[in-house]
Write an enzyme that holds these catalytic residues in place. Structure first.
Site, PDB file in Angstrom:
ATOM      1  N   ARG A 147       3.982 -10.895  -0.204  1.00 19.98           N
ATOM      2  CA  ARG A 147       5.293 -11.419  -0.638  1.00 19.98           C
ATOM      3  C   ARG A 147       6.138 -11.856   0.554  1.00 19.98           C
ATOM      4  O   ARG A 147       6.962 -12.750   0.448  1.00 19.98           O
ATOM      5  CB  ARG A 147       6.046 -10.360  -1.445  1.00 19.98           C
ATOM      6  CG  ARG A 147       5.546 -10.251  -2.886  1.00 19.98           C
ATOM      7  CD  ARG A 147       6.450  -9.370  -3.731  1.00 19.98           C
ATOM      8  NE  ARG A 147       6.135  -7.972  -3.533  1.00 19.98           N
ATOM      9  CZ  ARG A 147       5.375  -7.262  -4.355  1.00 19.98           C
ATOM     10  NH1 ARG A 147       4.871  -7.802  -5.437  1.00 19.98           N
ATOM     11  NH2 ARG A 147       5.126  -5.998  -4.098  1.00 19.98           N
ATOM     12  N   CYS A 165      -2.378   9.854  -9.883  1.00 22.35           N
ATOM     13  CA  CYS A 165      -1.525  10.850 -10.527  1.00 22.35           C
ATOM     14  C   CYS A 165      -1.798  10.948 -12.029  1.00 22.35           C
ATOM     15  O   CYS A 165      -1.454  11.940 -12.664  1.00 22.35           O
ATOM     16  CB  CYS A 165      -0.057  10.524 -10.276  1.00 22.35           C
ATOM     17  SG  CYS A 165       0.280  10.195  -8.541  1.00 22.35           S
ATOM     18  N   ILE A 198      -0.909  -1.111  15.003  1.00 24.76           N
ATOM     19  CA  ILE A 198      -1.599  -0.332  13.959  1.00 24.76           C
ATOM     20  C   ILE A 198      -0.573   0.575  13.274  1.00 24.76           C
ATOM     21  O   ILE A 198       0.162   1.320  13.939  1.00 24.76           O
ATOM     22  CB  ILE A 198      -2.742   0.521  14.549  1.00 24.76           C
ATOM     23  CG1 ILE A 198      -3.747  -0.370  15.303  1.00 24.76           C
ATOM     24  CG2 ILE A 198      -3.453   1.288  13.436  1.00 24.76           C
ATOM     25  CD1 ILE A 198      -4.909   0.374  15.922  1.00 24.76           C
ATOM     26  N   TYR A 199      -0.530   0.489  11.976  1.00 24.70           N
ATOM     27  CA  TYR A 199       0.387   1.306  11.167  1.00 24.70           C
ATOM     28  C   TYR A 199      -0.422   2.388  10.460  1.00 24.70           C
ATOM     29  O   TYR A 199      -1.615   2.224  10.205  1.00 24.70           O
ATOM     30  CB  TYR A 199       1.073   0.445  10.108  1.00 24.70           C
ATOM     31  CG  TYR A 199       1.872  -0.711  10.686  1.00 24.70           C
ATOM     32  CD1 TYR A 199       3.259  -0.649  10.766  1.00 24.70           C
ATOM     33  CD2 TYR A 199       1.234  -1.857  11.157  1.00 24.70           C
ATOM     34  CE1 TYR A 199       3.996  -1.708  11.293  1.00 24.70           C
ATOM     35  CE2 TYR A 199       1.961  -2.912  11.690  1.00 24.70           C
ATOM     36  CZ  TYR A 199       3.328  -2.827  11.757  1.00 24.70           C
ATOM     37  OH  TYR A 199       4.054  -3.868  12.284  1.00 24.70           O
ATOM     38  N   LYS A 227      30.531  20.480 -17.139  1.00 20.94           N
ATOM     39  CA  LYS A 227      30.148  21.084 -15.847  1.00 20.94           C
ATOM     40  C   LYS A 227      28.632  21.204 -15.887  1.00 20.94           C
ATOM     41  O   LYS A 227      28.063  22.098 -16.511  1.00 20.94           O
ATOM     42  CB  LYS A 227      30.789  22.474 -15.683  1.00 20.94           C
ATOM     43  CG  LYS A 227      32.290  22.456 -15.499  1.00 20.94           C
ATOM     44  CD  LYS A 227      32.769  23.848 -15.061  1.00 20.94           C
ATOM     45  CE  LYS A 227      34.240  24.058 -15.321  1.00 20.94           C
ATOM     46  NZ  LYS A 227      34.525  24.712 -16.617  1.00 20.94           N
TER      47      LYS A 227
HETATM   48  P1  FAD Z   1      -4.970   7.279  -1.608  1.00 27.19           P
HETATM   49  O1  FAD Z   1      -4.105   6.825  -2.715  1.00 27.19           O
HETATM   50  O2  FAD Z   1      -5.864   8.445  -1.865  1.00 27.19           O
HETATM   51  O3  FAD Z   1      -5.834   6.078  -1.130  1.00 27.19           O
HETATM   52  C1  FAD Z   1      -6.700   6.198  -0.030  1.00 27.19           C
HETATM   53  C2  FAD Z   1      -7.897   5.303  -0.264  1.00 27.19           C
HETATM   54  O4  FAD Z   1      -8.479   5.035   0.991  1.00 27.19           O
HETATM   55  C3  FAD Z   1      -8.971   5.966  -1.101  1.00 27.19           C
HETATM   56  O5  FAD Z   1      -9.274   5.190  -2.235  1.00 27.19           O
HETATM   57  C4  FAD Z   1     -10.159   6.063  -0.162  1.00 27.19           C
HETATM   58  O6  FAD Z   1     -11.402   5.857  -0.809  1.00 27.19           O
HETATM   59  C5  FAD Z   1      -9.870   4.953   0.821  1.00 27.19           C
HETATM   60  N1  FAD Z   1     -10.476   5.133   2.142  1.00 27.19           N
HETATM   61  C6  FAD Z   1     -10.478   6.243   2.894  1.00 27.19           C
HETATM   62  N2  FAD Z   1     -11.094   6.023   4.071  1.00 27.19           N
HETATM   63  C7  FAD Z   1     -11.464   4.727   4.054  1.00 27.19           C
HETATM   64  C8  FAD Z   1     -12.149   3.913   4.992  1.00 27.19           C
HETATM   65  N3  FAD Z   1     -12.545   4.378   6.164  1.00 27.19           N
HETATM   66  N4  FAD Z   1     -12.397   2.625   4.647  1.00 27.19           N
HETATM   67  C9  FAD Z   1     -12.007   2.143   3.456  1.00 27.19           C
HETATM   68  N5  FAD Z   1     -11.367   2.887   2.523  1.00 27.19           N
HETATM   69  C10 FAD Z   1     -11.087   4.149   2.838  1.00 27.19           C
HETATM   70  N6  FAD Z   1       1.607  12.626  -5.983  1.00 27.19           N
HETATM   71  C11 FAD Z   1       2.809  12.650  -6.579  1.00 27.19           C
HETATM   72  O7  FAD Z   1       3.812  12.385  -5.903  1.00 27.19           O
HETATM   73  N7  FAD Z   1       2.939  12.955  -7.905  1.00 27.19           N
HETATM   74  C12 FAD Z   1       1.874  13.257  -8.677  1.00 27.19           C
HETATM   75  O8  FAD Z   1       2.009  13.512  -9.880  1.00 27.19           O
HETATM   76  C13 FAD Z   1       0.607  13.279  -8.086  1.00 27.19           C
HETATM   77  N8  FAD Z   1      -0.477  13.585  -8.807  1.00 27.19           N
HETATM   78  C14 FAD Z   1      -1.702  13.538  -8.219  1.00 27.19           C
HETATM   79  C15 FAD Z   1      -2.811  13.844  -8.986  1.00 27.19           C
HETATM   80  C16 FAD Z   1      -4.073  13.777  -8.414  1.00 27.19           C
HETATM   81  C17 FAD Z   1      -5.263  14.143  -9.236  1.00 27.19           C
HETATM   82  C18 FAD Z   1      -4.226  13.385  -7.061  1.00 27.19           C
HETATM   83  C19 FAD Z   1      -5.585  13.301  -6.436  1.00 27.19           C
HETATM   84  C20 FAD Z   1      -3.125  13.100  -6.286  1.00 27.19           C
HETATM   85  C21 FAD Z   1      -1.861  13.161  -6.865  1.00 27.19           C
HETATM   86  N9  FAD Z   1      -0.717  12.870  -6.119  1.00 27.19           N
HETATM   87  C22 FAD Z   1       0.508  12.919  -6.702  1.00 27.19           C
HETATM   88  C23 FAD Z   1      -0.819  12.527  -4.688  1.00 27.19           C
HETATM   89  C24 FAD Z   1      -0.859  11.008  -4.492  1.00 27.19           C
HETATM   90  O9  FAD Z   1      -1.805  10.452  -5.326  1.00 27.19           O
HETATM   91  C25 FAD Z   1      -1.152  10.713  -3.035  1.00 27.19           C
HETATM   92  O10 FAD Z   1      -0.128  11.263  -2.250  1.00 27.19           O
HETATM   93  C26 FAD Z   1      -1.249   9.224  -2.760  1.00 27.19           C
HETATM   94  O11 FAD Z   1      -2.244   8.629  -3.540  1.00 27.19           O
HETATM   95  C27 FAD Z   1      -1.562   8.989  -1.285  1.00 27.19           C
HETATM   96  O12 FAD Z   1      -1.708   7.633  -1.061  1.00 27.19           O
HETATM   97  P2  FAD Z   1      -2.672   7.128   0.105  1.00 27.19           P
HETATM   98  O13 FAD Z   1      -2.631   5.649   0.077  1.00 27.19           O
HETATM   99  O14 FAD Z   1      -2.352   7.844   1.341  1.00 27.19           O
HETATM  100  O15 FAD Z   1      -4.106   7.656  -0.331  1.00 27.19           O
END
Ligand code: FAD
Length: 560
Positions: free
Chosen positions: A26, A47, A285-286, A442
């Site tokens: 965007r 989630c 890198i972020y 309240k």
């Molecule tokens: P993710 O969303 O996990 O994404 C990371 C991705 O990177 C994965 O798909 C993985 O396969 C990929 N990956 C990793 N290494 C590599 C690589 N080297 N090359 C390519 N791809 C790679 N949080 C809340 O706030 N509320 C909730 O209700 C909640 N419920 C949850 C329920 C469950 C079952 C789970 C598992 C988590 C929940 N969370 C919740 C936590 C939330 O989902 C995570 O905090 C969030 O998804 C983190 O985002 P992320 O992008 O860091 O990781």
């Protein structure tokens, strides 16, 4: 200055990664944006997974928030699923990628790289852990496997190990599917980030729904039969739990291998160190999401906070910065989180008292139990709200709430106020919505702030629900039938003078003794304390949350 056509490579295609990719597009229509995801699906609803297993979400496709095809069509993002980033060469600005489908590796150059690889479920190296009916839950494939087992009807008993957010959601959802569920947790309470008395209602819910609870008892090993199939869980105490399905919810480990091998700085909490633009020690890198560190508001320290909100917001900011070299900074994160467990909801933001003590931060608290909306309007339910604040300036450090309805609203109001540096006095003055079906003139947020203000102003001192009351004159101002129905726990020689008799019977009390006043939830005790204070009792304190919260605090300590 950003070249319009520069290449942004994003590692991880779900919460943080997908947010980064779409925001980058965007903000920069001309950039080449490549989204690498090692698994099959991008942008799915982690989630929502427990609710799909529990069949509350019935349509699996609803979990796939944006498909690879959609991201390509709408945002012209080059989505490469089953493509895993395996190495970063910072000098050459390349990523080595393993294409799992083609079984080959290749290199991709980048101008900006965003890491959002998430975290992996902790798996402890114990016997039986690799049995096919032992699960962790992180992605769609995991939920497919668990749901298939539940759907097959071959599982009637489940054991969930770990009483964190995901563990509790899974307990609820497996019970919903008709399984007999046991829950084991090494800590002595469920939801360890909370103060113990705030989650005792959750313990009661679990027991009320026939969940077999083992607190303070961690997993030792998984028992298996001669085919290697898990038959249950053996706990440290020697207790064994029979189970056809074992779910490990032991927490997560940040995926930092790529970053650390590329010699990016790793922070003290074990996440990838970042600045407020989510840049790592290499500005091109972020790092965002569960693998990264954020500024934690109440302490201003950088730490990991594995939640979806911060992952999405940090991804969005990093995506913009990577695309334009400018953008807003990431606001401090408060760890605001919520979970429903059957008929109760529990939520928190910021520091609990327990976390403040562990961090060496001076903190005090006030707790109220109030109706979620006007008590006279049908359907009101009790809501317990605890406010944690700095005693030196009244700065709000955190809050926890538990109840049937309205928990989310109170914690979100307080989290919002905290984001602007609110004190308890600011909370007391908030102008919130009110009509009988929704709240009270309240609101519980006001009430808890009033208690905190009174405490700071020495109008009425509160003592925490779990305070040691030995040596105190303990006055219970409930009516005698109330006292007979439910005794105040953890106190001896309690004097019972109902509030309305106090002025007449005040001579029965010793004005010189340190006095703690209690009632049902703290309100009548406050009135009593004001009477006593103005009648020569100088050392009067009110038991925060009254018998209701005290008794839960004692139950949580195993003293009731
Ligand atoms: P993710 O969303 O996990 O994404 C990371 C991705 O990177 C994965 O798909 C993985 O396969 C990929 N990956 C990793 N290494 C590599 C690589 N080297 N090359 C390519 N791809 C790679 N949080 C809340 O706030 N509320 C909730 O209700 C909640 N419920 C949850 C329920 C469950 C079952 C789970 C598992 C988590 C929940 N969370 C919740 C936590 C939330 O989902 C995570 O905090 C969030 O998804 C983190 O985002 P992320 O992008 O860091 O990781």
């Amino acid at each position: 200055m950003i070249e319009k056509q520069h290449t942004i490579v994003i590692v991880g295609g779900v919460a943080g990664g997908a947010s980064a990719a779409t925001r980058a597009r965007r903000m920069n229509e001309h950039a080449k944006i490549i989204l690498l995801e090692k698994d099959e699906y991008v942008s799915f609803a982690n989630c929502g997974l427990p609710y799909y297993i529990g069949d509350e979400i019935t349509d699996r496709s609803r979990l796939l928030v944006a498909t690879a095809a959609f991201l390509a069509r709408r945002f012209r993002i080059d989505v490469r699923t089953r493509n895993e980033a395996i190495r970063i060469d910072r000098q050459r600005k390349t990523v080595e990628i393993l294409d799992h489908a083609a079984n080959r590796t290749y290199e991709q150059t980048y101008d900006k790289l965003v890491l959002s690889p998430g975290a992996s479920p902790l798996i402890v190296p114990i016997d039986g852990v690799h049995a096919t009916n032992v699960f962790t839950l992180r992605n769609v494939e995991d939920s497919d496997r668990i749901r298939a087992m539940v759907d097959s009807g071959n599982a009637t008993r489940a054991c969930v190990v770990g009483a964190g957010f995901i563990g509790l959601e899974m307990v609820e959802q497996l019970a919903r599917r008709g399984l007999k569920v046991a829950l084991a947790e090494l800590q002595s309470q469920v939801l360890p980030p909370f103060d113990p008395e705030m989650v005792q209602p959750i313990v009661n819910q679990l027991r009320g729904h026939d969940v077999e609870l083992h607190l303070g008892d961690g997993i030792d090993h998984i028992t298996t039969d001669s085919h290697g199939t898990a038959t249950g869980v053996a706990l440290g105490s020697g207790t064994t739990i029979d189970a056809d399905l074992v779910l490990l919810g032991l927490g997560v480990r940040p995926n930092t291998r790529l970053a650390s091998e590329a010699r990016l700085e790793i922070g003290t909490s074990g996440g990838i160190a970042t600045n407020d633009h989510m840049q790592t020690s290499d500005p091109d890198i972020y790092a965002v999401g569960d693998a990264a560190e954020y500024c934690f508001g109440p302490t201003q320290q950088r730490q990991r906070v594995a939640l979806a909100g911060p992952a999405n917001r940090s991804g969005r900011l990093a995506g913009q910065h990577a695309a334009t070299d400018r953008g807003d900074t990431m606001a401090p994160v408060l760890g605001t989180a919520i979970v429903r467990v059957f008929d109760q909801t529990v939520a928190m933001t910021g520091l609990s008292i327990k976390a403040a003590q562990a961090a060496g931060i001076a903190a005090e608290s006030a707790t109220v139990v109030a109706a979620n909306h006007a008590g006279y309007y049908p359907g009101a339910t009790p809501l317990r709200l605890k406010l944690v604040f700095d005693p030196s300036d009244g700065n709000v450090l955190g809050a926890q709430a538990v109840g049937h309805q309205g928990v989310d609203k109170r914690i979100d109001v307080i989290a919002t106020a905290m984001a602007f540096g609110a004190t308890v006095r600011d909370l007391a003055g908030l102008d919130l919505t009110y009509a009988p079906p929704f709240g009270a003139a309240k609101d519980p947020v006001h009430l808890v702030a009033f208690v905190a203000c009174n405490h700071l102003d020495d109008i009425d001192k509160v003592v925490p629900a779990d305070a040691v009351l030995d040596g105190c004159q303990v006055l219970d101002v409930r009516t005698t039938p109330e006292v007979e129905r439910c005794k105040l726990a953890g106190a001896e020689n309690i004097i019972n003078i109902p509030l309305d008799d106090l002025r007449e019977r005040i001579k029965e009390l010793n004005p010189m003794a340190p006095t703690v006043v209690s009632c049902g939830v703290g309100l009548r005790a406050h009135n009593a304390a004001r009477i006593l204070r103005q009648n020569g009792f100088d050392r009067v304190q009110v038991l925060s949350g009254g018998t209701t919260v005290r008794n839960d605090a004692m139950a949580a300590k195993g003293q009731r």
